[in-house]
Design a protein around this motif. Structure first.
Motif, PDB file in Angstrom:
ATOM      1  N   LEU A 285       0.825  -1.207   0.000  1.00 21.06           N
ATOM      2  CA  LEU A 285       0.000   0.000   0.000  1.00 21.06           C
ATOM      3  C   LEU A 285       0.861   1.260   0.000  1.00 21.06           C
ATOM      4  O   LEU A 285       0.514   2.250  -0.648  1.00 21.06           O
ATOM      5  CB  LEU A 285      -0.928  -0.014   1.221  1.00 21.06           C
ATOM      6  CG  LEU A 285      -2.062  -1.034   1.174  1.00 21.06           C
ATOM      7  CD1 LEU A 285      -2.832  -1.037   2.487  1.00 21.06           C
ATOM      8  CD2 LEU A 285      -3.013  -0.744   0.016  1.00 21.06           C
ATOM      9  N   SER A 286       1.955   1.241   0.717  1.00 22.69           N
ATOM     10  CA  SER A 286       2.842   2.403   0.725  1.00 22.69           C
ATOM     11  C   SER A 286       3.456   2.627  -0.650  1.00 22.69           C
ATOM     12  O   SER A 286       3.574   3.774  -1.119  1.00 22.69           O
ATOM     13  CB  SER A 286       3.948   2.221   1.769  1.00 22.69           C
ATOM     14  OG  SER A 286       3.405   2.141   3.064  1.00 22.69           O
ATOM     15  N   MET A 287       3.846   1.547  -1.320  1.00 23.60           N
ATOM     16  CA  MET A 287       4.397   1.675  -2.664  1.00 23.60           C
ATOM     17  C   MET A 287       3.340   2.166  -3.644  1.00 23.60           C
ATOM     18  O   MET A 287       3.643   2.969  -4.544  1.00 23.60           O
ATOM     19  CB  MET A 287       4.964   0.330  -3.120  1.00 23.60           C
ATOM     20  CG  MET A 287       6.125  -0.170  -2.281  1.00 23.60           C
ATOM     21  SD  MET A 287       6.645  -1.848  -2.715  1.00 23.60           S
ATOM     22  CE  MET A 287       7.263  -1.592  -4.368  1.00 23.60           C
ATOM     23  N   LEU A 288       2.110   1.724  -3.486  1.00 21.83           N
ATOM     24  CA  LEU A 288       1.033   2.175  -4.367  1.00 21.83           C
ATOM     25  C   LEU A 288       0.763   3.660  -4.189  1.00 21.83           C
ATOM     26  O   LEU A 288       0.619   4.405  -5.175  1.00 21.83           O
ATOM     27  CB  LEU A 288      -0.231   1.364  -4.087  1.00 21.83           C
ATOM     28  CG  LEU A 288      -1.499   1.791  -4.829  1.00 21.83           C
ATOM     29  CD1 LEU A 288      -1.298   1.710  -6.337  1.00 21.83           C
ATOM     30  CD2 LEU A 288      -2.674   0.922  -4.399  1.00 21.83           C
ATOM     31  N   ALA A 289       0.706   4.115  -2.942  1.00 22.56           N
ATOM     32  CA  ALA A 289       0.475   5.539  -2.693  1.00 22.56           C
ATOM     33  C   ALA A 289       1.622   6.382  -3.246  1.00 22.56           C
ATOM     34  O   ALA A 289       1.396   7.450  -3.835  1.00 22.56           O
ATOM     35  CB  ALA A 289       0.313   5.778  -1.195  1.00 22.56           C
ATOM     36  N   GLN A 290       2.854   5.910  -3.092  1.00 22.44           N
ATOM     37  CA  GLN A 290       3.993   6.671  -3.611  1.00 22.44           C
ATOM     38  C   GLN A 290       3.965   6.722  -5.132  1.00 22.44           C
ATOM     39  O   GLN A 290       4.293   7.754  -5.741  1.00 22.44           O
ATOM     40  CB  GLN A 290       5.296   6.035  -3.119  1.00 22.44           C
ATOM     41  CG  GLN A 290       6.562   6.808  -3.447  1.00 22.44           C
ATOM     42  CD  GLN A 290       7.127   6.471  -4.819  1.00 22.44           C
ATOM     43  OE1 GLN A 290       6.819   5.405  -5.385  1.00 22.44           O
ATOM     44  NE2 GLN A 290       7.938   7.368  -5.357  1.00 22.44           N
ATOM     45  N   ASN A 291       3.572   5.631  -5.764  1.00 23.72           N
ATOM     46  CA  ASN A 291       3.519   5.615  -7.221  1.00 23.72           C
ATOM     47  C   ASN A 291       2.448   6.551  -7.761  1.00 23.72           C
ATOM     48  O   ASN A 291       2.659   7.248  -8.764  1.00 23.72           O
ATOM     49  CB  ASN A 291       3.266   4.182  -7.698  1.00 23.72           C
ATOM     50  CG  ASN A 291       3.248   4.068  -9.207  1.00 23.72           C
ATOM     51  OD1 ASN A 291       2.183   3.942  -9.820  1.00 23.72           O
ATOM     52  ND2 ASN A 291       4.420   4.115  -9.821  1.00 23.72           N
ATOM     53  N   GLU A 292       1.294   6.600  -7.087  1.00 27.45           N
ATOM     54  CA  GLU A 292       0.241   7.518  -7.514  1.00 27.45           C
ATOM     55  C   GLU A 292       0.687   8.970  -7.337  1.00 27.45           C
ATOM     56  O   GLU A 292       0.427   9.820  -8.195  1.00 27.45           O
ATOM     57  CB  GLU A 292      -1.028   7.257  -6.706  1.00 27.45           C
ATOM     58  CG  GLU A 292      -1.720   5.943  -7.039  1.00 27.45           C
ATOM     59  CD  GLU A 292      -2.320   5.957  -8.432  1.00 27.45           C
ATOM     60  OE1 GLU A 292      -3.069   6.898  -8.747  1.00 27.45           O
ATOM     61  OE2 GLU A 292      -2.014   5.043  -9.215  1.00 27.45           O
ATOM     62  N   ALA A 293       1.368   9.265  -6.237  1.00 32.37           N
ATOM     63  CA  ALA A 293       1.838  10.631  -6.008  1.00 32.37           C
ATOM     64  C   ALA A 293       2.917  11.021  -7.013  1.00 32.37           C
ATOM     65  O   ALA A 293       2.978  12.182  -7.458  1.00 32.37           O
ATOM     66  CB  ALA A 293       2.367  10.771  -4.584  1.00 32.37           C
ATOM     67  N   SER A 294       3.796  10.086  -7.386  1.00 31.66           N
ATOM     68  CA  SER A 294       4.838  10.404  -8.367  1.00 31.66           C
ATOM     69  C   SER A 294       4.255  10.660  -9.749  1.00 31.66           C
ATOM     70  O   SER A 294       4.883  11.331 -10.571  1.00 31.66           O
ATOM     71  CB  SER A 294       5.854   9.259  -8.431  1.00 31.66           C
ATOM     72  OG  SER A 294       5.237   8.064  -8.898  1.00 31.66           O
ATOM     73  N   ASN A 295       3.056  10.141 -10.022  1.00 30.12           N
ATOM     74  CA  ASN A 295       2.367  10.391 -11.289  1.00 30.12           C
ATOM     75  C   ASN A 295       1.391  11.569 -11.187  1.00 30.12           C
ATOM     76  O   ASN A 295       0.485  11.687 -12.016  1.00 30.12           O
ATOM     77  CB  ASN A 295       1.617   9.140 -11.745  1.00 30.12           C
ATOM     78  CG  ASN A 295       2.560   8.027 -12.159  1.00 30.12           C
ATOM     79  OD1 ASN A 295       3.621   8.276 -12.729  1.00 30.12           O
ATOM     80  ND2 ASN A 295       2.182   6.787 -11.866  1.00 30.12           N
ATOM     81  N   VAL A 296       1.575  12.407 -10.193  1.00 29.58           N
ATOM     82  CA  VAL A 296       0.797  13.624  -9.983  1.00 29.58           C
ATOM     83  C   VAL A 296      -0.693  13.302  -9.822  1.00 29.58           C
ATOM     84  O   VAL A 296      -1.558  14.061 -10.262  1.00 29.58           O
ATOM     85  CB  VAL A 296       1.027  14.644 -11.129  1.00 29.58           C
ATOM     86  CG1 VAL A 296       0.664  16.050 -10.651  1.00 29.58           C
ATOM     87  CG2 VAL A 296       2.469  14.627 -11.606  1.00 29.58           C
ATOM     88  N   ARG A 297      -0.995  12.178  -9.209  1.00 35.30           N
ATOM     89  CA  ARG A 297      -2.369  11.818  -8.855  1.00 35.30           C
ATOM     90  C   ARG A 297      -2.468  11.880  -7.332  1.00 35.30           C
ATOM     91  O   ARG A 297      -2.543  10.863  -6.649  1.00 35.30           O
ATOM     92  CB  ARG A 297      -2.704  10.428  -9.385  1.00 35.30           C
ATOM     93  CG  ARG A 297      -2.720  10.338 -10.911  1.00 35.30           C
ATOM     94  CD  ARG A 297      -2.884   8.891 -11.388  1.00 35.30           C
ATOM     95  NE  ARG A 297      -4.042   8.263 -10.778  1.00 35.30           N
ATOM     96  CZ  ARG A 297      -5.281   8.336 -11.256  1.00 35.30           C
ATOM     97  NH1 ARG A 297      -5.516   9.065 -12.352  1.00 35.30           N
ATOM     98  NH2 ARG A 297      -6.269   7.713 -10.653  1.00 35.30           N
ATOM     99  N   PHE A 298      -2.433  13.111  -6.827  1.00 34.60           N
ATOM    100  CA  PHE A 298      -2.354  13.305  -5.380  1.00 34.60           C
ATOM    101  C   PHE A 298      -3.641  12.913  -4.674  1.00 34.60           C
ATOM    102  O   PHE A 298      -3.609  12.473  -3.525  1.00 34.60           O
ATOM    103  CB  PHE A 298      -2.001  14.764  -5.080  1.00 34.60           C
ATOM    104  CG  PHE A 298      -0.680  15.192  -5.639  1.00 34.60           C
ATOM    105  CD1 PHE A 298       0.490  14.651  -5.147  1.00 34.60           C
ATOM    106  CD2 PHE A 298      -0.611  16.121  -6.658  1.00 34.60           C
ATOM    107  CE1 PHE A 298       1.722  15.041  -5.655  1.00 34.60           C
ATOM    108  CE2 PHE A 298       0.605  16.513  -7.180  1.00 34.60           C
ATOM    109  CZ  PHE A 298       1.785  15.977  -6.682  1.00 34.60           C
ATOM    110  N   GLY A 299      -4.783  13.086  -5.313  1.00 35.64           N
ATOM    111  CA  GLY A 299      -6.051  12.710  -4.686  1.00 35.64           C
ATOM    112  C   GLY A 299      -6.141  11.221  -4.402  1.00 35.64           C
ATOM    113  O   GLY A 299      -6.347  10.806  -3.249  1.00 35.64           O
ATOM    114  N   PRO A 300      -5.986  10.343  -5.425  1.00 37.69           N
ATOM    115  CA  PRO A 300      -5.976   8.903  -5.142  1.00 37.69           C
ATOM    116  C   PRO A 300      -4.852   8.479  -4.203  1.00 37.69           C
ATOM    117  O   PRO A 300      -5.043   7.587  -3.363  1.00 37.69           O
ATOM    118  CB  PRO A 300      -5.797   8.289  -6.532  1.00 37.69           C
ATOM    119  CG  PRO A 300      -6.342   9.304  -7.475  1.00 37.69           C
ATOM    120  CD  PRO A 300      -6.006  10.627  -6.861  1.00 37.69           C
TER     121      PRO A 300
END
Length: 351
Positions: A285-300
């Motif tokens: 889950l931590s890796m998923l959240a970091q990957n979404e944030a690195s793709n500028v999808r801060f909301g998800p």
């Protein structure tokens, strides 16, 4: 005259003209009662003053980021504005849509990361508990070179996680030590169950000494006379472990398991360095959240972080209730003992 003076000083006239109260007992002066209240209030203010810096730091580094993450999870990523046809400069408000997507088709990746996180937590913490207890029992024995053995066991825990991931990545390389020992060519750092095995081995190697250290601290407080009495009663080593060592070391062991569960649920750096990002078999889950944030999808990303926070919070509350049962019971017993001591002292004064 002397007897009359002593008797007069020993009795305190209460309102209503009843010397010594209804039963003629000496009463506690009001000044003493008010002084005790002032002392209690002063100690409470001092305790609040001492705790306030810690509360301020927790507010800045925990409460504020949590509130901002909750706020950010209610917004979607930037995209085309349907009204103007241009890219929107602000994040649109989507409400609970990011959380609703978790239970839809878009949540497949989330649930994969959720089960990976749970799997790693259960397996690694279970193995670390068994190995850590074994380490503690070995370090607790009195033998020559015990200090060297303790230092050697604790070295993996002192190694930074990123360095540990690079070390094990070299070991699990296609031509590394692991394949040389087993005599097979296994691609450990790619997709598949073997990637999970690599993460589990590296995680257990690093953090099992932490469990052993806390259990060793619990073993230090067990008196040797308990084992001597058990040996006199004919108890063997196995019975001593199950009926003496394990029950007495249980509080320290539960604290170690709690810390390791909370840490394993937030696992990120070891699988990220050892296996890599966006690997379905090891993505947490931590890796998923970091990957979404690195793709500028801060909301998800914020929504995934909030769900992970709630997951960790539920596990922590469960452990706290489990650990707090004995603590509340001990506190209640302590209050009962103090109450009985106060009553006995009052009886001694009155007699």
């Amino acid at each position: 005259m002397a007897d009359t003076k002593v008797s007069t000083e020993a009795s305190v006239v209460r309102p209503g003209g009843d010397p010594g109260g209804r039963e003629g007992r000496p009463s506690v002066p009001a000044v003493r009662r008010h002084g005790g209240r002032r002392a209690t209030a002063g100690s409470g203010r001092m305790a609040a003053l001492l705790v306030s810096p810690t509360l301020l730091v927790l507010t800045v580094v925990v409460l504020y980021p949590t509130i901002m993450a909750l706020r950010e999870s209610l917004y979607g990523p930037k995209g085309l504005d349907p009204d103007t046809g241009f890219i929107s400069s602000t994040e649109p408000f989507v409400g609970l849509q990011n959380y609703a997507d978790v239970f839809g088709a878009a949540g497949e990746r989330f649930w994969n990361a959720f089960w990976n996180t749970t799997f790693f937590t259960v397996v690694t913490v279970g193995l670390e508990t068994v190995i850590g207890v074994s380490m503690a029992l070995i370090m607790h024995k009195a033998f020559r070179g015990r200090a060297l053995i303790r230092a050697g066991i604790l070295i993996p825990w002192a190694v930074p996680t990123a360095v540990s991931g690079l070390l094990w990545r070299w070991i699990f390389n296609s031509d590394g030590i692991a394949n040389t020992l087993i005599g097979h060519q296994i691609l450990w750092t790619t997709e598949g169950f073997h990637a999970r095995v690599a993460v589990i081995i590296a995680e257990v190697w690093k953090t099992a000494p932490f469990v052993g250290l806390l259990v060793l601290a619990g073993l230090q407080v067990i008196g040797q006379e308990v084992y001597e009495a058990a040996r006199l009663d004919g108890a063997g080593s196995s019975r001593q472990f199950w009926h003496i060592t394990l029950p007495l070391v249980k509080p320290a062991l539960l604290v170690a398991v709690l810390f390791r569960c909370l840490d394993a649920l937030r696992m990120f750096d070891l699988p990220y360095v050892l296996i890599g990002a966006q690997k379905t078999s090891v993505e947490t889950l931590s890796m998923l959240a970091q990957n979404e944030a690195s793709n500028v999808r801060f909301g998800p990303a914020a929504a995934y972080s909030v769900l992970l926070f709630l997951y960790v919070l539920l596990i922590a509350l469960g452990f706290v209730r489990l650990l707090g049962a004995d603590l509340v019971g001990d506190a209640g017993a302590g209050r009962g003992r103090r109450r009985r001591m106060v009553v006995s002292r009052r009886r001694e004064v009155t007699t």
